[in-house]
Design a protein around this motif. Structure first.
Motif, mmCIF file in Angstrom:
data_model
loop_
_atom_site.group_PDB
_atom_site.id
_atom_site.type_symbol
_atom_site.label_atom_id
_atom_site.label_comp_id
_atom_site.label_asym_id
_atom_site.label_seq_id
_atom_site.Cartn_x
_atom_site.Cartn_y
_atom_site.Cartn_z
ATOM 1 N N ILE A 100 71.298 36.707 16.118
ATOM 2 C CA ILE A 100 70.314 37.439 15.323
ATOM 3 C C ILE A 100 70.953 37.744 13.967
ATOM 4 C CG2 ILE A 100 68.911 39.515 15.133
ATOM 5 C CD1 ILE A 100 68.995 39.677 18.221
ATOM 6 N N ILE A 101 70.332 37.257 12.900
ATOM 7 C CA ILE A 101 70.871 37.496 11.559
ATOM 8 C C ILE A 101 70.007 38.474 10.765
ATOM 9 C CG2 ILE A 101 72.077 35.288 11.490
ATOM 10 C CD1 ILE A 101 69.865 34.291 9.561
ATOM 11 N N GLY A 102 68.886 38.880 11.349
ATOM 12 C CA GLY A 102 68.008 39.853 10.714
ATOM 13 C C GLY A 102 66.939 40.285 11.697
ATOM 14 N N ALA A 103 66.492 41.525 11.571
ATOM 15 C CA ALA A 103 65.450 42.036 12.454
ATOM 16 C C ALA A 103 64.688 43.129 11.724
ATOM 17 C CB ALA A 103 66.071 42.588 13.740
ATOM 18 N N ASP A 104 63.348 43.019 11.757
ATOM 19 C CA ASP A 104 62.554 44.040 11.092
ATOM 20 C C ASP A 104 61.324 44.388 11.905
ATOM 21 O OD1 ASP A 104 60.055 42.569 10.042
ATOM 22 O OD2 ASP A 104 61.645 41.334 9.208
ATOM 23 N N LEU A 105 60.733 45.504 11.544
ATOM 24 C CA LEU A 105 59.513 45.995 12.150
ATOM 25 C C LEU A 105 58.523 46.152 11.007
ATOM 26 C CD1 LEU A 105 58.453 47.068 14.917
ATOM 27 C CD2 LEU A 105 59.040 49.350 14.099
ATOM 28 N N SER A 106 57.301 45.627 11.181
ATOM 29 C CA SER A 106 56.332 45.675 10.095
ATOM 30 C C SER A 106 54.927 45.889 10.630
ATOM 31 C CB SER A 106 56.381 44.382 9.279
ATOM 32 O OG SER A 106 55.993 43.285 10.089
ATOM 33 N N SER A 107 54.052 46.240 9.706
ATOM 34 C CA SER A 107 52.639 46.401 10.007
ATOM 35 C C SER A 107 51.890 45.249 9.359
ATOM 36 C CB SER A 107 52.130 47.730 9.448
ATOM 37 O OG SER A 107 50.715 47.760 9.503
ATOM 38 N N PRO A 108 50.982 44.607 10.091
ATOM 39 C CA PRO A 108 50.203 43.531 9.490
ATOM 40 C C PRO A 108 49.048 44.047 8.627
ATOM 41 C CG PRO A 108 49.622 43.770 11.802
ATOM 42 C CD PRO A 108 50.744 44.736 11.527
ATOM 43 N N ARG A 109 48.829 45.363 8.617
ATOM 44 C CA ARG A 109 47.747 45.943 7.816
ATOM 45 C C ARG A 109 48.045 45.850 6.334
ATOM 46 N NH1 ARG A 109 48.365 51.549 9.924
ATOM 47 N NH2 ARG A 109 48.830 51.697 7.733
ATOM 48 N N LEU A 110 46.983 45.822 5.535
ATOM 49 C CA LEU A 110 47.120 45.888 4.091
ATOM 50 C C LEU A 110 47.709 47.244 3.737
ATOM 51 C CD1 LEU A 110 46.560 44.535 1.377
ATOM 52 C CD2 LEU A 110 44.313 45.630 1.394
ATOM 53 N N GLY A 111 48.767 47.263 2.957
ATOM 54 C CA GLY A 111 49.426 48.517 2.618
ATOM 55 C C GLY A 111 50.267 49.064 3.752
ATOM 56 N N GLY A 112 50.625 48.202 4.699
ATOM 57 C CA GLY A 112 51.412 48.608 5.864
ATOM 58 C C GLY A 112 52.841 48.933 5.494
ATOM 59 N N PHE A 113 53.732 48.794 6.449
ATOM 60 C CA PHE A 113 55.130 49.164 6.241
ATOM 61 C C PHE A 113 56.043 47.999 6.606
ATOM 62 C CE2 PHE A 113 54.094 50.137 10.619
ATOM 63 C CZ PHE A 113 55.160 49.611 11.312
ATOM 64 N N LEU A 114 57.263 48.088 6.171
ATOM 65 C CA LEU A 114 58.330 47.160 6.544
ATOM 66 C C LEU A 114 59.598 47.980 6.624
ATOM 67 C CD1 LEU A 114 59.461 44.268 7.008
ATOM 68 C CD2 LEU A 114 59.875 44.182 4.548
ATOM 69 N N GLN A 115 60.281 47.892 7.764
ATOM 70 C CA GLN A 115 61.530 48.624 7.935
ATOM 71 C C GLN A 115 62.487 47.791 8.777
ATOM 72 O OE1 GLN A 115 59.520 51.956 9.828
ATOM 73 N NE2 GLN A 115 60.523 51.514 11.774
ATOM 74 N N ALA A 116 63.754 48.101 8.655
ATOM 75 C CA ALA A 116 64.742 47.424 9.492
ATOM 76 C C ALA A 116 64.485 47.823 10.937
ATOM 77 C CB ALA A 116 66.156 47.811 9.067
ATOM 78 N N LEU A 117 64.634 46.883 11.833
ATOM 79 C CA LEU A 117 64.399 47.151 13.256
ATOM 80 C C LEU A 117 65.563 47.947 13.815
ATOM 81 C CD1 LEU A 117 62.507 46.495 15.696
ATOM 82 C CD2 LEU A 117 64.099 44.669 16.215
ATOM 83 N N GLY A 118 65.242 49.038 14.447
ATOM 84 C CA GLY A 118 66.257 49.866 15.078
ATOM 85 C C GLY A 118 65.719 50.401 16.393
ATOM 86 N N GLU A 119 66.464 51.299 16.961
ATOM 87 C CA GLU A 119 66.029 51.889 18.222
ATOM 88 C C GLU A 119 64.779 52.718 18.005
ATOM 89 O OE1 GLU A 119 68.998 53.956 20.430
ATOM 90 O OE2 GLU A 119 70.404 52.297 20.308
ATOM 91 N N ARG A 120 63.889 52.648 18.975
ATOM 92 C CA ARG A 120 62.643 53.403 18.915
ATOM 93 C C ARG A 120 62.960 54.870 19.141
ATOM 94 N NH1 ARG A 120 58.685 55.029 22.808
ATOM 95 N NH2 ARG A 120 56.659 55.265 21.791
ATOM 96 N N GLU A 121 62.424 55.702 18.268
ATOM 97 C CA GLU A 121 62.591 57.142 18.456
ATOM 98 C C GLU A 121 61.518 57.631 19.402
ATOM 99 O OE1 GLU A 121 62.780 59.229 14.766
ATOM 100 O OE2 GLU A 121 64.158 57.771 13.900
ATOM 101 N N PRO A 122 61.890 58.479 20.343
ATOM 102 C CA PRO A 122 60.893 58.984 21.301
ATOM 103 C C PRO A 122 59.783 59.726 20.580
ATOM 104 C CG PRO A 122 63.107 59.765 21.868
ATOM 105 C CD PRO A 122 63.202 59.033 20.570
#
Length: 162
Positions: free
Chosen positions: A137-159
């Protein structure tokens, strides 16, 4: 003409030298030959040879995902980063990934539908992307497919708060 002189105790010099040596050795050992440099509090991702390994990795971070990727594509990481790639690379560095090491190379991108992402207004659709070079794995992110969504580095899910 001014002359300054300092008298340092051997114990202080030895302590500073030892601390510098330990710090340098620590960075050397942590970086190793891997593709992600461990950042304090961020575990180095495992090797992922199969789809099951990738899903298990995402699950280990607390993310529930569909077992099959939504998409799988080959991407070319540009030799020269534009502003967008520079920001993305910087974002990934917060999780220990060094995308700049792969300039001009191809990678496989696997995108998974996240089933348990909680936005500010409750559950919302999110995608987890893993950028792979071979089984690494050389990169991992979490994003929203919605218009105006978000993009962040993938990390542990906070409860979820409750």
């Amino acid at each position: 003409m001014f002359i300054l002189s300092f008298r340092l105790r051997r114990s202080v010099v030895a302590a500073v030298f030892a601390l510098s040596l330990v710090t340098a050795l620590g960075f050397f050992l942590l970086a190793g030959e891997g593709d992600a440099i461990p950042v304090f509090g961020v575990p180095k991702p495992p090797k992922c040879k199969t789809n099951e390994d990738r899903v298990a990795y995402l699950t280990s971070l607390g993310w529930e995902v569909e077992p099959e990727p939504v998409s799988q594509t080959e991407v070319l990481i540009p030799k020269e980063f534009d502003e967008i790639y520079t920001k993305y690379s910087y974002l990934l560095q917060s999780r220990g990934f060094r995308l700049d090491r792969y300039k001009g190379k191809t990678a496989d991108k696997y995108v998974y539908l996240v089933l348990n992402y909680e936005g500010e207004k409750g559950p919302e659709e999110a995608l987890a992307s893993l950028l792979m070079r071979g089984d690494t794995i050389i990169g991992a992110d979490l994003s929203s497919p919605r218009l105006g969504g978000f993009l962040q580095a993938l990390g542990e899910r906070e409860p979820a708060e409750g």
